[in-house]
Design a protein around this motif. Structure first.
Motif, PDB file in Angstrom:
ATOM      1  N   LEU A  17       7.704 -33.625  26.847  1.00  0.00           N
ATOM      2  CA  LEU A  17       7.039 -32.325  26.996  1.00  0.00           C
ATOM      3  C   LEU A  17       7.015 -31.603  25.638  1.00  0.00           C
ATOM      4  N   SER A  20       4.545 -33.069  23.458  1.00  0.00           N
ATOM      5  CA  SER A  20       3.153 -32.794  23.883  1.00  0.00           C
ATOM      6  C   SER A  20       2.709 -31.395  23.502  1.00  0.00           C
ATOM      7  N   VAL A  21       3.620 -30.526  23.104  1.00  0.00           N
ATOM      8  CA  VAL A  21       3.222 -29.178  22.677  1.00  0.00           C
ATOM      9  C   VAL A  21       3.512 -29.009  21.186  1.00  0.00           C
ATOM     10  N   PHE A  27       8.856 -22.972  22.933  1.00  0.00           N
ATOM     11  CA  PHE A  27       7.997 -22.965  24.121  1.00  0.00           C
ATOM     12  C   PHE A  27       8.703 -23.658  25.279  1.00  0.00           C
ATOM     13  N   LEU A  31       9.834 -22.160  28.791  1.00  0.00           N
ATOM     14  CA  LEU A  31       9.282 -22.765  30.004  1.00  0.00           C
ATOM     15  C   LEU A  31      10.419 -23.059  30.996  1.00  0.00           C
ATOM     16  N   THR A  71       7.762 -31.546  36.188  1.00  0.00           N
ATOM     17  CA  THR A  71       7.332 -31.198  34.833  1.00  0.00           C
ATOM     18  C   THR A  71       8.527 -31.007  33.883  1.00  0.00           C
ATOM     19  N   ARG A  82       9.846 -33.068  47.414  1.00  0.00           N
ATOM     20  CA  ARG A  82       8.732 -33.874  47.909  1.00  0.00           C
ATOM     21  C   ARG A  82       8.965 -34.283  49.367  1.00  0.00           C
TER      22      ARG A  82
ATOM     23  N   ASN B  16       3.572 -25.392  35.415  1.00  0.00           N
ATOM     24  CA  ASN B  16       2.494 -26.321  35.052  1.00  0.00           C
ATOM     25  C   ASN B  16       1.343 -25.614  34.342  1.00  0.00           C
ATOM     26  N   VAL B  19       2.284 -25.045  30.715  1.00  0.00           N
ATOM     27  CA  VAL B  19       2.208 -26.253  29.878  1.00  0.00           C
ATOM     28  C   VAL B  19       0.748 -26.550  29.512  1.00  0.00           C
ATOM     29  N   ASP B  57      -5.862 -28.392  40.018  1.00  0.00           N
ATOM     30  CA  ASP B  57      -4.808 -29.068  40.767  1.00  0.00           C
ATOM     31  C   ASP B  57      -5.374 -29.353  42.160  1.00  0.00           C
ATOM     32  N   GLU B  90       1.445 -39.702  42.368  1.00  0.00           N
ATOM     33  CA  GLU B  90       1.389 -40.084  43.779  1.00  0.00           C
ATOM     34  C   GLU B  90       0.132 -39.546  44.480  1.00  0.00           C
ATOM     35  N   GLU B  91      -0.706 -38.834  43.710  1.00  0.00           N
ATOM     36  CA  GLU B  91      -1.887 -38.232  44.341  1.00  0.00           C
ATOM     37  C   GLU B  91      -3.190 -38.929  43.948  1.00  0.00           C
ATOM     38  N   LYS B 109      -0.353 -36.141  35.644  1.00  0.00           N
ATOM     39  CA  LYS B 109       0.840 -35.509  35.093  1.00  0.00           C
ATOM     40  C   LYS B 109       1.961 -36.552  34.936  1.00  0.00           C
ATOM     41  N   ILE B 111       1.075 -34.738  31.399  1.00  0.00           N
ATOM     42  CA  ILE B 111      -0.175 -34.865  30.666  1.00  0.00           C
ATOM     43  C   ILE B 111       0.052 -35.219  29.199  1.00  0.00           C
ATOM     44  N   PRO B 113      -1.133 -35.070  25.643  1.00  0.00           N
ATOM     45  CA  PRO B 113      -2.045 -34.123  24.993  1.00  0.00           C
ATOM     46  C   PRO B 113      -3.276 -34.795  24.374  1.00  0.00           C
TER      47      PRO B 113
END
Lengths: 124, 361
Positions: A17, A20-21, A27, A31, A71, A82, B16, B19, B57, B90-91, B109, B111, B113
């Motif tokens: 993560l 990726s930023v 950040f 987050l 995330t 889930r 999310n 991000v 989403d 899973e989607e 996800k 993701i 970049p």
């Protein structure tokens, strides 16, 4: 699927993560703080839905918690969320008491792991 | 490549959204956020032109991704905005359904970049192209509207043939000047000058109005090109700008129709005390036709001896006479009855000209 094999925190996810930023650590720390605030509220909402046996009210917060948790890398909590989401969708709330307890434990472990991670990066 | 545009991020998880917003900002994309489909649709309806791409989403409260996508595609204002589905691993089943519903692309996800950049840039380019296309179509529509309005306005002032010519592809060349054989008709009112001196303005305009209405109808019926109304005098030509094989005959038949229709008008005016007669001159010959005048005021006109001859014949015509030049008479003597009236001395022409009067159809 044995969800208890998932780690409380998979640090590799947080590292990805961060990459990726643009390696913006501040950040990611912000987050995680946001996650802890929102997560607390979601766990409370899920607990209330379970206590009330309200399957429909369970689905939304469980879904949001699942996706936010994934995330930030708290995988065990994500898996629990889930399962709760699916149980809510199917209307199966038979062992609500067990589920609440597991959620409480997973949330505590997840938030503790994240705080520990924040302390670690702050010290580094 | 840096993308510039506005993305709407729709996700129920604030984490999310943060991000995605952070990653999009790094691409130079501005971000708007919505927590669920209903909020997204509200924003889209409020800013249909501002939002360039939607990152959607699937599982959300209030209104899920499917319903949001379906609503966007059903709305004329939002259906062209690219939608990128953001889903969990899973989607993936739901991604297929979304693509079938009209989603442009999808992201899984967590993701990456680089993949986000590629997909968002592709969608932004597509949207820009689409916007340009829409802009172009709109411009085209406005232009067509303007032209149609100008044509409609123009045709109120010009002969229909000349109005059509102005807006035809050949228009500029023909307006620039060309030479062609034409039949020129001059019509004027005998006794108009003294009538104009005596009559009240209201009476004058009423008489002229009736006369012009009658003449105008006859001109249109026979396909004549009206060059101008000059008070009582009217000049019409045939075979230009629209070619007419039977231009002489058309001119003569129009003059006969005018003469017939003039009789009841003239009788009516006589009862009011005005003695007005009707005379016509018709000649055939080559003229130069095109735009005559100056910037700001142009007429479509004919220049040549043929116009002078027609005008002089009309002034020599007695009451209710339709005088034809010798050449014009020769071209219609098989279809109408003409009667030679001898030679006329005509001002400006060195030799006298033979003329004939049209006696009957």
């Amino acid at each position: 699927m044995n969800d208890h094999e998932a780690a409380a925190l998979n640090q590799a996810i947080l590292d990805e993560l961060r990459a990726s930023v643009g390696d913006d650590l501040d950040f990611v720390v912000d987050l995680v703080r946001t996650y802890l605030v929102d997560g607390e509220a979601l766990v409370t909402a899920i607990g209330a839905a379970l206590a009330a046996g309200d399957a429909a009210a369970l689905v939304r917060p469980a879904h949001t918690l699942k996706s936010s948790s994934a995330t930030v890398g708290v995988e065990r909590l994500a898996a629990t969320a889930r399962q709760l989401e699916m149980a809510g969708n199917d209307g199966h709330l038979e062992d609500a008491a067990d589920a609440r307890e597991r959620l409480r434990v997973d949330w505590q472990e997840a938030s503790a792991a994240l705080r520990q991670w924040m302390a670690g990066v702050a010290a580094a | 490549m840096t993308a510039a545009g506005i993305a709407l991020v729709v996700d129920d998880s604030r984490v999310n959204r943060l991000v995605l917003a952070r990653q999009l900002t790094a691409l130079g994309v501005e971000v708007m956020e919505a927590e669920h489909g209903l909020q997204a649709l509200e924003l889209l309806r409020a800013h249909p032109d501002a939002i360039d791409v939607v990152l959607l989403d699937v599982m959300m409260p209030e209104l899920d991704g499917y319903a949001t996508l379906a609503a966007m595609k059903a709305d004329e204002d939002t259906r062209h905005i690219p939608v990128i589905i953001v889903s969990g691993v899973e989607e993936l089943e739901s991604v297929i359904r979304c693509i079938e519903l009209g989603a442009t692309d999808y992201l899984v996800k967590p993701i990456d970049p680089r993949i986000l950049a590629a997909r968002v840039n592709a969608s932004l380019s597509e949207k820009r192209l689409r916007d340009l296309e829409l802009e172009h179509l709109e411009e085209q529509r406005r232009l067509t509207q303007t032209i149609e309005r100008q044509k409609a306005e123009l045709s109120r002032f010009l002969s229909p043939q000349v109005a059509a010519l102005v807006s035809s592809p050949d228009g500029e060349r023909l307006l620039g000047g060309h030479r062609r054989q034409v039949t020129v008709v001059f019509v004027d009112l005998r006794g108009f000058t003294s009538f104009a001196e005596q009559a009240d303005p209201e009476e004058l305009f009423a008489v002229l109005g009736e006369y012009h209405a009658m003449m105008g109808a006859a001109i249109v019926e026979h396909g004549g090109t009206l060059e101008h109304f000059a008070g009582d005098g009217v000049m019409i030509f045939f075979n230009d700008p629209v070619p007419q094989e039977d231009h002489v005959e058309r001119a003569v038949r129009m003059a006969i129709a005018m003469r017939e229709r003039f009789a009841p008008l003239s009788a009516k005016w006589r009862r009011s005390g005005y003695e007005l007669g009707f005379g016509v001159g018709i000649a055939v010959g080559y003229a130069t036709l095109g735009r005559i005048g100056f910037e700001g005021r142009y007429d479509y006109g004919a220049i040549g001896n043929v116009t002078i001859l027609a005008s002089r014949l009309s002034s020599q015509a007695g009451p209710n006479q339709i005088l034809l030049s010798q050449r014009a008479a020769g071209m219609v003597e098989d279809v109408v009855q003409v009667e030679p009236i001898g030679e006329l001395e005509i001002k400006g022409l060195s030799r006298p000209v033979s003329a004939s009067n049209v006696v009957a159809k």
